[in-house]
Design a protein around this motif. Structure first.
Motif, short mmCIF file in Angstrom:
data_model
loop_
_atom_site.label_atom_id
_atom_site.label_comp_id
_atom_site.label_asym_id
_atom_site.label_seq_id
_atom_site.Cartn_x
_atom_site.Cartn_y
_atom_site.Cartn_z
N GLN A 60 1.09 -0.99 0.22
CA GLN A 60 -0.03 0.27 -0.10
C GLN A 60 0.66 1.20 0.16
O GLN A 60 0.53 2.61 -0.07
N ALA A 63 0.17 3.47 -3.31
CA ALA A 63 -1.04 4.00 -2.61
C ALA A 63 -1.34 5.37 -1.11
O ALA A 63 -1.95 6.58 -1.81
N GLU A 105 8.20 -1.41 -3.56
CA GLU A 105 7.33 -0.76 -2.67
C GLU A 105 7.91 -0.73 -0.91
O GLU A 105 7.75 -0.79 -0.11
N GLU A 129 -4.89 3.74 4.37
CA GLU A 129 -4.70 2.87 3.51
C GLU A 129 -3.98 1.41 3.78
O GLU A 129 -3.77 0.16 3.55
N ALA A 131 -0.37 1.05 4.34
CA ALA A 131 1.48 1.09 4.45
C ALA A 131 2.18 1.23 5.31
O ALA A 131 1.73 1.70 6.52
#
Length: 361
Positions: A60, A63, A105, A129, A131
């Motif tokens: 995530q 995003a 990532e 999100e 993350a």
């Protein structure tokens, strides 16, 4: 006050120390003008370990960053860096920062020292999100080696071909026998050079190696005073002066890092999009003095009739040009290059002219 891994070295070298962003930092060593010229013509070393570093990881990560930053993070690739900002809900800027894409990532955010806690809280509170966030600010030291001779000094200490690290890119490898050092090329001086990120445990050996390698080039430690005059000569913004919670990226001339791409629903996008389409009520401009004088933060900018049309956000005497230079917000009708304005310096109206930075020719 907080310290960096190099604080004792600064004191031992006789630096003039002062509190900055909660840290005990060197303001100058041999003098701001001497240090400024050293960086422009040779090579100097800045301790920037006070800067903040946050890791953003996981599926995530992208995003989350697309939502919280203004630039298009999807355009990055591993080894690339992006200048961006955190917009707030009121049209202002939480902070300006750098985003490093380490892996697909895994990203590193480099934020201003004065905003470290504010930025961290902002990221955590907006992370819907999920993350993975990690504040590594206390576990990363940073030196910026700047100037035209920086590459000659640093190349002695690494097998990485530094010429293959163009502007706004980075590589990770061995430097001065220390592993996992990030070598990046972003620069805040306009004089070329590199930044090194490494574990604090490597600080002593890296500092020693750099100064030994740079001895033949007249390398010097440089304080925050010259860092400010160098960035101002290039027209680079400083958070707290030219940017803050009330200044929008569109007003600040940062439309180029505010990307209204499809699918990027970042914080306060509609308001900033409206500003871009309809215009703003003030614009950040550069100016240089026609009359003799040094503009300072907070001085009023006025027209020929003496009516206030803006305010100075940054100003200094240019060490290379020997004239007063500055930046400030003005009404749009006074923002065109060549427009004459005046600075109200304690009741005296001194002439200046709007120019497009950089000021350093």
């Amino acid at each position: 006050m907080k310290t960096t891994p190099f604080t004792e070295k600064h004191i031992a070298l006789g630096a003039k120390m002062h509190e900055f962003a909660g840290y005990n930092m060197p303001i100058e060593y041999s003098g701001i003008i001497d240090e400024h010229i050293t960086v422009c013509q040779g090579v100097g070393v800045f301790d920037v370990s006070h800067m903040g570093e946050f890791w953003v990881k996981g599926p995530q990560a992208l995003a989350f960053l697309q939502k919280i930053t203004s630039n298009n993070v999807a355009a990055l690739a591993p080894g690339k860096i992006q200048y961006t900002c955190f917009p707030n809900e009121d049209g202002g800027i939480v902070d300006d920062l750098l985003v490093y894409q380490y892996e697909p990532e895994k990203y590193m955010l480099v934020v201003n020292a004065s905003n470290m806690e504010k930025d961290w809280n902002w990221c955590v509170s907006h992370n819907t999100e999920g993350a993975e966030l990690e504040n590594s600010s206390d576990n990363i030291a940073q030196l910026a080696i700047q100037g035209p001779k920086a590459i000659s000094v640093l190349q002695k200490l690494t097998d990485i071909d530094l010429a293959t690290i163009p502007y706004y890119t980075f590589k990770v490898g061995t430097f001065a026998s220390e592993e996992n050092v990030i070598i990046s090329n972003t620069g805040y001086t306009g004089a070329g050079g590199f930044e090194l990120y490494f574990y604090p445990s490597a600080a002593d050996s890296i500092w020693k190696a750099i100064f030994e390698a740079g001895e033949e080039y007249g390398i010097k430690p440089i304080g925050l005073g010259a860092r400010d005059t160098l960035r101002l000569e290039m027209g680079f913004c400083l958070y707290g002066n030219d940017l803050d919670d009330t200044t929008s990226p569109i007003e600040a001339g940062l439309g180029w890092i505010t990307k209204f791409v499809e699918g990027k629903d970042f914080v306060n996008r509609p308001m900033l999009e409206k500003q871009k389409a309809e215009g703003v009520t003030r614009k950040l401009v550069g100016f240089e003095m026609v009359d003799r004088g040094i503009p300072r933060h907070g001085y009023e900018l006025v027209n020929a009739e003496g009516e206030q049309v803006g305010v100075v956000t940054s100003g200094t005497m240019s060490p290379t040009r020997k004239i007063g230079i500055g930046m400030g917000y003005v009404k749009p009708e006074y923002s065109k290059v060549g427009t004459e304005i005046c600075i109200d310096m304690r009741g005296r109206k001194l002439k200046a002219v709007v120019v497009k930075p950089p000021f350093r020719k």
